[in-house]
Design a protein around this motif. Structure first.
Motif, PDB file in Angstrom:
ATOM      1  N   LEU A  51       0.834  -1.205   0.000  1.00 10.97           N
ATOM      2  CA  LEU A  51       0.000   0.000   0.000  1.00 10.97           C
ATOM      3  C   LEU A  51       0.866   1.252   0.000  1.00 10.97           C
ATOM      4  CD1 LEU A  51      -2.470  -1.235   2.747  1.00 10.97           C
ATOM      5  CD2 LEU A  51      -2.954  -1.120   0.286  1.00 10.97           C
ATOM      6  N   PHE A  52       0.301   2.340  -0.504  1.00 10.57           N
ATOM      7  CA  PHE A  52       1.082   3.557  -0.713  1.00 10.57           C
ATOM      8  C   PHE A  52       0.978   4.537   0.443  1.00 10.57           C
ATOM      9  CE2 PHE A  52       2.549   4.215  -5.278  1.00 10.57           C
ATOM     10  CZ  PHE A  52       2.785   2.861  -5.464  1.00 10.57           C
ATOM     11  N   ALA A  53       2.157   4.878   0.995  1.00  5.46           N
ATOM     12  CA  ALA A  53       2.246   6.007   1.910  1.00  5.46           C
ATOM     13  C   ALA A  53       2.562   7.273   1.137  1.00  5.46           C
ATOM     14  CB  ALA A  53       3.324   5.759   2.964  1.00  5.46           C
ATOM     15  N   LYS A  54       3.478   7.158   0.136  1.00  3.70           N
ATOM     16  CA  LYS A  54       3.841   8.316  -0.696  1.00  3.70           C
ATOM     17  C   LYS A  54       4.150   7.841  -2.108  1.00  3.70           C
ATOM     18  CE  LYS A  54       7.887  10.174  -1.097  1.00  3.70           C
ATOM     19  NZ  LYS A  54       9.177  10.916  -0.959  1.00  3.70           N
ATOM     20  N   CYS A  55       3.624   8.558  -3.099  1.00  2.00           N
ATOM     21  CA  CYS A  55       3.766   8.153  -4.494  1.00  2.00           C
ATOM     22  C   CYS A  55       4.799   9.028  -5.212  1.00  2.00           C
ATOM     23  CB  CYS A  55       2.422   8.240  -5.204  1.00  2.00           C
ATOM     24  SG  CYS A  55       1.831   9.946  -5.453  1.00  2.00           S
ATOM     25  N   HIS A  56       4.962   8.789  -6.537  1.00  2.00           N
ATOM     26  CA  HIS A  56       5.897   9.591  -7.330  1.00  2.00           C
ATOM     27  C   HIS A  56       5.497  11.069  -7.376  1.00  2.00           C
ATOM     28  CE1 HIS A  56       7.707   5.920  -8.328  1.00  2.00           C
ATOM     29  NE2 HIS A  56       7.356   5.770  -9.595  1.00  2.00           N
ATOM     30  N   HIS A  57       4.221  11.348  -7.236  1.00  2.00           N
ATOM     31  CA  HIS A  57       3.806  12.753  -7.182  1.00  2.00           C
ATOM     32  C   HIS A  57       4.260  13.413  -5.885  1.00  2.00           C
ATOM     33  CE1 HIS A  57       1.277  12.903 -10.801  1.00  2.00           C
ATOM     34  NE2 HIS A  57       0.908  11.668 -10.504  1.00  2.00           N
ATOM     35  N   GLY A  58       4.730  12.607  -4.947  1.00  2.00           N
ATOM     36  CA  GLY A  58       5.187  13.134  -3.661  1.00  2.00           C
ATOM     37  C   GLY A  58       4.078  13.311  -2.657  1.00  2.00           C
ATOM     38  N   HIS A  59       2.876  12.826  -2.995  1.00  2.00           N
ATOM     39  CA  HIS A  59       1.732  13.027  -2.106  1.00  2.00           C
ATOM     40  C   HIS A  59       1.604  11.883  -1.105  1.00  2.00           C
ATOM     41  CE1 HIS A  59       0.467  16.655  -3.906  1.00  2.00           C
ATOM     42  NE2 HIS A  59       0.203  16.129  -5.086  1.00  2.00           N
ATOM     43  N   ILE A  60       1.088  12.247   0.070  1.00  3.34           N
ATOM     44  CA  ILE A  60       0.928  11.341   1.195  1.00  3.34           C
ATOM     45  C   ILE A  60      -0.547  10.972   1.315  1.00  3.34           C
ATOM     46  CG2 ILE A  60       1.005  11.269   3.722  1.00  3.34           C
ATOM     47  CD1 ILE A  60       3.569  12.934   3.541  1.00  3.34           C
ATOM     48  N   TYR A  61      -0.801   9.683   1.670  1.00  7.93           N
ATOM     49  CA  TYR A  61      -2.176   9.180   1.677  1.00  7.93           C
ATOM     50  C   TYR A  61      -2.619   8.730   3.064  1.00  7.93           C
ATOM     51  CZ  TYR A  61      -1.345   9.570  -3.243  1.00  7.93           C
ATOM     52  OH  TYR A  61      -1.039  10.077  -4.476  1.00  7.93           O
ATOM     53  N   TYR A  62      -2.065   9.322   4.090  1.00  9.07           N
ATOM     54  CA  TYR A  62      -2.489   9.042   5.462  1.00  9.07           C
ATOM     55  C   TYR A  62      -2.617  10.364   6.198  1.00  9.07           C
ATOM     56  CZ  TYR A  62       2.569   9.519   6.220  1.00  9.07           C
ATOM     57  OH  TYR A  62       3.863   9.974   6.239  1.00  9.07           O
ATOM     58  N   GLU A  63      -3.149  10.320   7.410  1.00  9.52           N
ATOM     59  CA  GLU A  63      -3.313  11.540   8.190  1.00  9.52           C
ATOM     60  C   GLU A  63      -1.938  12.060   8.618  1.00  9.52           C
ATOM     61  OE1 GLU A  63      -5.973  13.500   8.866  1.00  9.52           O
ATOM     62  OE2 GLU A  63      -6.848  12.210   7.331  1.00  9.52           O
ATOM     63  N   SER A  64      -1.633  13.279   8.190  1.00 10.31           N
ATOM     64  CA  SER A  64      -0.328  13.863   8.471  1.00 10.31           C
ATOM     65  C   SER A  64      -0.457  15.375   8.416  1.00 10.31           C
ATOM     66  CB  SER A  64       0.704  13.390   7.428  1.00 10.31           C
ATOM     67  OG  SER A  64       1.913  14.101   7.552  1.00 10.31           O
ATOM     68  N   GLY A  65       0.345  16.028   9.213  1.00  7.77           N
ATOM     69  CA  GLY A  65       0.378  17.485   9.155  1.00  7.77           C
ATOM     70  C   GLY A  65       1.248  18.004   8.035  1.00  7.77           C
ATOM     71  N   SER A  66       1.836  17.106   7.262  1.00  2.89           N
ATOM     72  CA  SER A  66       2.724  17.519   6.177  1.00  2.89           C
ATOM     73  C   SER A  66       1.935  18.177   5.049  1.00  2.89           C
ATOM     74  CB  SER A  66       3.472  16.308   5.624  1.00  2.89           C
ATOM     75  OG  SER A  66       4.148  16.637   4.427  1.00  2.89           O
ATOM     76  N   PRO A  67       2.475  19.248   4.452  1.00  4.20           N
ATOM     77  CA  PRO A  67       1.811  19.848   3.281  1.00  4.20           C
ATOM     78  C   PRO A  67       1.812  18.923   2.075  1.00  4.20           C
ATOM     79  CG  PRO A  67       3.963  20.866   3.670  1.00  4.20           C
ATOM     80  CD  PRO A  67       3.683  20.001   4.857  1.00  4.20           C
ATOM     81  N   ALA A  68       2.582  17.820   2.144  1.00  4.26           N
ATOM     82  CA  ALA A  68       2.610  16.875   1.029  1.00  4.26           C
ATOM     83  C   ALA A  68       1.371  15.987   0.984  1.00  4.26           C
ATOM     84  CB  ALA A  68       3.862  16.005   1.117  1.00  4.26           C
ATOM     85  N   ARG A  69       0.545  16.015   2.026  1.00  2.00           N
ATOM     86  CA  ARG A  69      -0.693  15.231   1.989  1.00  2.00           C
ATOM     87  C   ARG A  69      -1.501  15.626   0.757  1.00  2.00           C
ATOM     88  NH1 ARG A  69      -6.072  15.354   3.617  1.00  2.00           N
ATOM     89  NH2 ARG A  69      -6.841  13.501   4.739  1.00  2.00           N
ATOM     90  N   HIS A  70      -2.030  14.621   0.047  1.00  2.00           N
ATOM     91  CA  HIS A  70      -2.732  14.916  -1.208  1.00  2.00           C
ATOM     92  C   HIS A  70      -3.834  15.950  -0.960  1.00  2.00           C
ATOM     93  CE1 HIS A  70      -4.881  14.537  -4.976  1.00  2.00           C
ATOM     94  NE2 HIS A  70      -3.876  13.784  -5.444  1.00  2.00           N
ATOM     95  N   PRO A  71      -3.889  17.016  -1.767  1.00  2.00           N
ATOM     96  CA  PRO A  71      -4.843  18.096  -1.492  1.00  2.00           C
ATOM     97  C   PRO A  71      -6.302  17.682  -1.595  1.00  2.00           C
ATOM     98  CG  PRO A  71      -3.791  18.395  -3.641  1.00  2.00           C
ATOM     99  CD  PRO A  71      -3.042  17.310  -2.945  1.00  2.00           C
ATOM    100  N   SER A  72      -6.581  16.585  -2.309  1.00  2.19           N
ATOM    101  CA  SER A  72      -7.976  16.159  -2.472  1.00  2.19           C
ATOM    102  C   SER A  72      -8.307  14.900  -1.690  1.00  2.19           C
ATOM    103  CB  SER A  72      -8.273  15.914  -3.965  1.00  2.19           C
ATOM    104  OG  SER A  72      -8.024  17.079  -4.724  1.00  2.19           O
ATOM    105  N   LEU A  73      -7.415  14.451  -0.849  1.00  2.00           N
ATOM    106  CA  LEU A  73      -7.667  13.224  -0.097  1.00  2.00           C
ATOM    107  C   LEU A  73      -8.778  13.461   0.921  1.00  2.00           C
ATOM    108  CD1 LEU A  73      -6.714  10.279   0.407  1.00  2.00           C
ATOM    109  CD2 LEU A  73      -5.182  11.214   2.166  1.00  2.00           C
ATOM    110  N   SER A  74      -9.830  12.650   0.842  1.00  2.00           N
ATOM    111  CA  SER A  74     -11.020  12.910   1.654  1.00  2.00           C
ATOM    112  C   SER A  74     -11.068  12.110   2.946  1.00  2.00           C
ATOM    113  CB  SER A  74     -12.274  12.583   0.829  1.00  2.00           C
ATOM    114  OG  SER A  74     -12.300  11.202   0.484  1.00  2.00           O
ATOM    115  N   ARG A  75     -10.079  11.207   3.160  1.00  2.00           N
ATOM    116  CA  ARG A  75     -10.151  10.318   4.312  1.00  2.00           C
ATOM    117  C   ARG A  75      -8.744   9.810   4.632  1.00  2.00           C
ATOM    118  NH1 ARG A  75     -14.257   7.238   1.791  1.00  2.00           N
ATOM    119  NH2 ARG A  75     -14.555   6.135   3.768  1.00  2.00           N
ATOM    120  N   PRO A  76      -8.533   9.223   5.794  1.00  2.62           N
ATOM    121  CA  PRO A  76      -7.245   8.583   6.109  1.00  2.62           C
ATOM    122  C   PRO A  76      -7.154   7.250   5.377  1.00  2.62           C
ATOM    123  CG  PRO A  76      -8.744   8.324   7.953  1.00  2.62           C
ATOM    124  CD  PRO A  76      -9.451   9.195   6.946  1.00  2.62           C
TER     125      PRO A  76
END
Length: 642
Positions: A48-73
């Motif tokens: 499963l993906f924590a961070k992809c090539h786009h550099g986006h994060i797919y879990y709850e994080s205070g990082s600005p790299a969290r995907h801007p459209s991610l609707s859930r943890p």
């Protein structure tokens, strides 16, 4: 080979490279549907993906790299649902590809010697093109923070998969400073390559140390590195994954070559293919079930676990139709696992391997070896020159292997001890002809017609010595074709009489080719090349592990587990369905297949698995013989000791 008994054998590598322009990331994710679909397909591990090539994060994080459209943890919900069904959940992190970091910190991007940035160019929308980060820059610290966060939030994790970890040269300010510290000259291309390799080991060491400090015994793999580097990088790894999507640039030859290399490195193995018709992120591209079965069966035959690459839709909705196809294959894999988990390859033929980056002909030679020996049904592995290849009854030394004093000494010692050597000797006087002809002796010709057979590549001039057994001679053309002297459409025809030069001979237990036979077979597929190889091996290995009577497309791989000798039979034919793409659409039947198998002890029964169907057999002289009326797809045959 280290046993693969603890590996998950039915894995999914679930890509989730999702760009910031996608508006509804995770909106349609249903944890129960997601996990039930995977469980029904007999999947036992999902990366499963924590961070992809786009550099986006797919879990709850205070990082600005969290995907801007991610609707859930998303990652949290995926892990919880899968673990509730006893499905493992290793976690993926992209390394040198990180668009968010590259756009936020352009000075972290690796730099080419001409001053341009490495990777995707401005305004380019080319597929598989990304901006490439410089691991000497502060990006390395940035990634270290993400690793720590993943381990803290999800630990204990079931594994980490680091992707895009090749040796990346750079002349950024960060790279220049480090090269000076290491006394390397940035203007020297070889020094830049040396720096890139050392830097990769530096960050692999850093992350491994960091991970072990937070969680011990964690499955770990750094992807996208040359597999020939595994021996020097084993301290960073717990297993080896051979990524090879046949619809992508790998094709159908990459996996059978490289699995035969890595199976000797002492680590558990995973063979990774993909469900995509072409390559990664081929949305809507779904291969036929027999095509996936071929790849998984080939992995099993070599003692490897299976991994099928997929990409979750950005909305989070899993495609059940895809997993109906995968599930059919994985149900077969599950039934076959008992004859794979403890299997080890027997020793028959070792072929010395040369990194294709170090020799321009190496890839062709590896392909020619693999095609010829597989079609002849011999059992073989690739070994590095420094490995202990003297332990094998027969060693093949192709033209690509540098003939050092140490190698010559080892060859002589092997021959003196009665070991067989087959070598391509092209270092002598080169032939003046680009094309020559082979004239076989009667006992070496096999089923080939009694005629002169063209050889399409330039060889060397080799003369026999007293005591040599010559089994193919060179017939030279009247002259070399040129602009002012030629005959007919193509190469000049052969003279009536053979030349004094030899194509192939046996000198004691040393067979010598004066021609680049393996390269020629990869390029031209002419049967004379394969027959030359067969004639040499028959002289050096008169009692092979397996004599198989059946079509040349039938692949046979022998392995052993305690008190059982196992033969995997694969009956598939990749067909060229486009100008540059091979496809498997269905399994191909092979009829009346005879097997004559060497065994170390008397056999009490021969059984087809996983069907549990006994086969009538005969045995004598340390061999067991039987016939299979029909083989289609993947068949395991087990000879059980009395």
């Amino acid at each position: 080979m280290t046993q693969a008994s603890n590996l998950s054998f039915r894995q999914i590598h679930l890509d989730f490279h999702t760009g910031p322009a996608i508006p509804d990331v995770g909106d349609h994710f249903d944890a129960e549907r997601f996990a039930d679909t995977l469980a029904a397909a007999k999947v036992d591990s999902v990366t499963l993906f924590a961070k992809c090539h786009h550099g986006h994060i797919y879990y709850e994080s205070g990082s600005p790299a969290r995907h801007p459209s991610l609707s859930r943890p998303l990652l949290e919900e995926q892990i919880a649902a899968l673990r509730a069904r006893n499905i493992r959940t290793p976690i993926y992190l992209s390394v040198q590809c990180d668009e968010f970091a590259a756009n936020t910190h352009p000075d972290w991007i690796a730099v080419n010697p001409d001053g341009t940035r490495v990777g995707r160019k401005p305004f380019s929308n080319a597929p598989y093109a990304w901006q490439i980060l410089d691991m000497a820059s502060p990006y390395s610290d940035y990634l270290s923070g993400q690793v720590s966060e993943v381990l803290e939030r999800f630990g204990p994790v079931d594994g980490l998969f680091f992707d895009m970890c090749w040796d990346q040269p750079s002349v950024s300010k960060w790279a220049l400073a480090l090269m000076r510290e290491w006394d390397l000259d940035p203007e020297d291309e070889a020094h830049r390559a040396q720096y890139a390799h050392r830097l990769a080991h530096q960050y692999m060491e850093r992350y491994t140390t960091q991970i072990v400090a937070q969680q011990r015994d964690l499955p770990l793999w750094f992807n996208s590195r040359p597999l020939s580097c595994v021996p020097e990088e084993k301290r960073f790894l717990t297993h080896v994954e051979v990524e090879a999507l046949p619809g992508g640039f790998w094709g159908y030859m990459y996996f059978p070559i490289h699995i035969r290399l890595v199976k000797n490195f002492g680590l558990p193995l995973i063979g990774m293919t993909g469900r995509f018709h072409k390559s990664w992120a081929d949305f809507g591209g779904l291969r036929a079930g027999p095509s996936l079965l071929h790849d998984c069966a080939q992995a099993l035959a070599h003692g490897a676990a299976c991994s099928v690459g997929d990409q979750l839709h950005p909305s989070g909705r899993i495609d059940r139709a895809v997993y109906e196809v995968i599930g059919e294959v994985y149900r077969h894999v599950k039934r076959c696992e008992p004859w794979v988990r403890e299997a080890v390859p027997p020793k028959e033929i070792a072929v010395l391997f040369r990194d294709p980056a170090a020799h321009s002909q190496a890839a062709l030679v590896h392909e020619g070896v693999t095609r010829a020996l597989t079609q002849l049904h011999y059992q073989f592995v690739f070994l590095l020159v420094e490995d202990r290849w003297e332990e094998y009854p027969l060693v093949i030394i192709p033209e690509t292997i540098e003939r050092t004093e140490d190698l010559n000494r080892r060859m002589e010692a092997c021959i003196s001890a009665g070991g067989g050597i087959l070598s391509e000797e092209l270092g002598g006087e080169p032939s003046p002809f680009t094309h020559t002809y082979l004239r076989f002796t009667a006992d070496a010709r096999g089923s080939l017609p009694d005629t002169d057979h063209v050889f399409y590549e330039r060889g060397a001039r080799l003369e026999e010595r007293p005591g040599d057994e010559v089994f193919a001679r060179i017939v030279e053309p009247y002259f070399e074709r040129s602009w002012d002297r030629f005959c007919s459409h193509a190469q000049t025809p052969s003279k009536p009489d053979a030349s004094p030069f030899v194509a192939a001979l046996l000198r004691g237990t040393h067979a010598v080719f004066a021609l680049p036979v393996f390269r020629a077979y990869a390029k031209h597929a002419n049967l004379a090349c394969r027959q030359l190889i067969a004639s040499a091996i028959q002289r050096l290995l008169p009692a092979p592990l397996l004599r198989l009577g059946g079509p040349s497309y039938l692949e046979a791989v022998v392995s052993d587990i305690p008190r059982e000798r196992i033969v995997h039979l694969l009956s598939f034919v990749p067909q060229k369905r486009t100008a540059d793409m091979e496809v498997i659409e269905e399994a191909v039947p092979a009829r009346a297949v005879t097997l004559d198998l060497k065994v170390s002890s008397p056999v009490r029964k021969v059984v087809l698995q996983p069907q549990e169907k006994s086969v009538a057999f005969e045995q004598s002289g340390g061999r067991v013989r039987f016939t299979l009326d029909w083989v289609e797809g993947h068949q395991i045959v087990v000879a059980e000791e009395a």
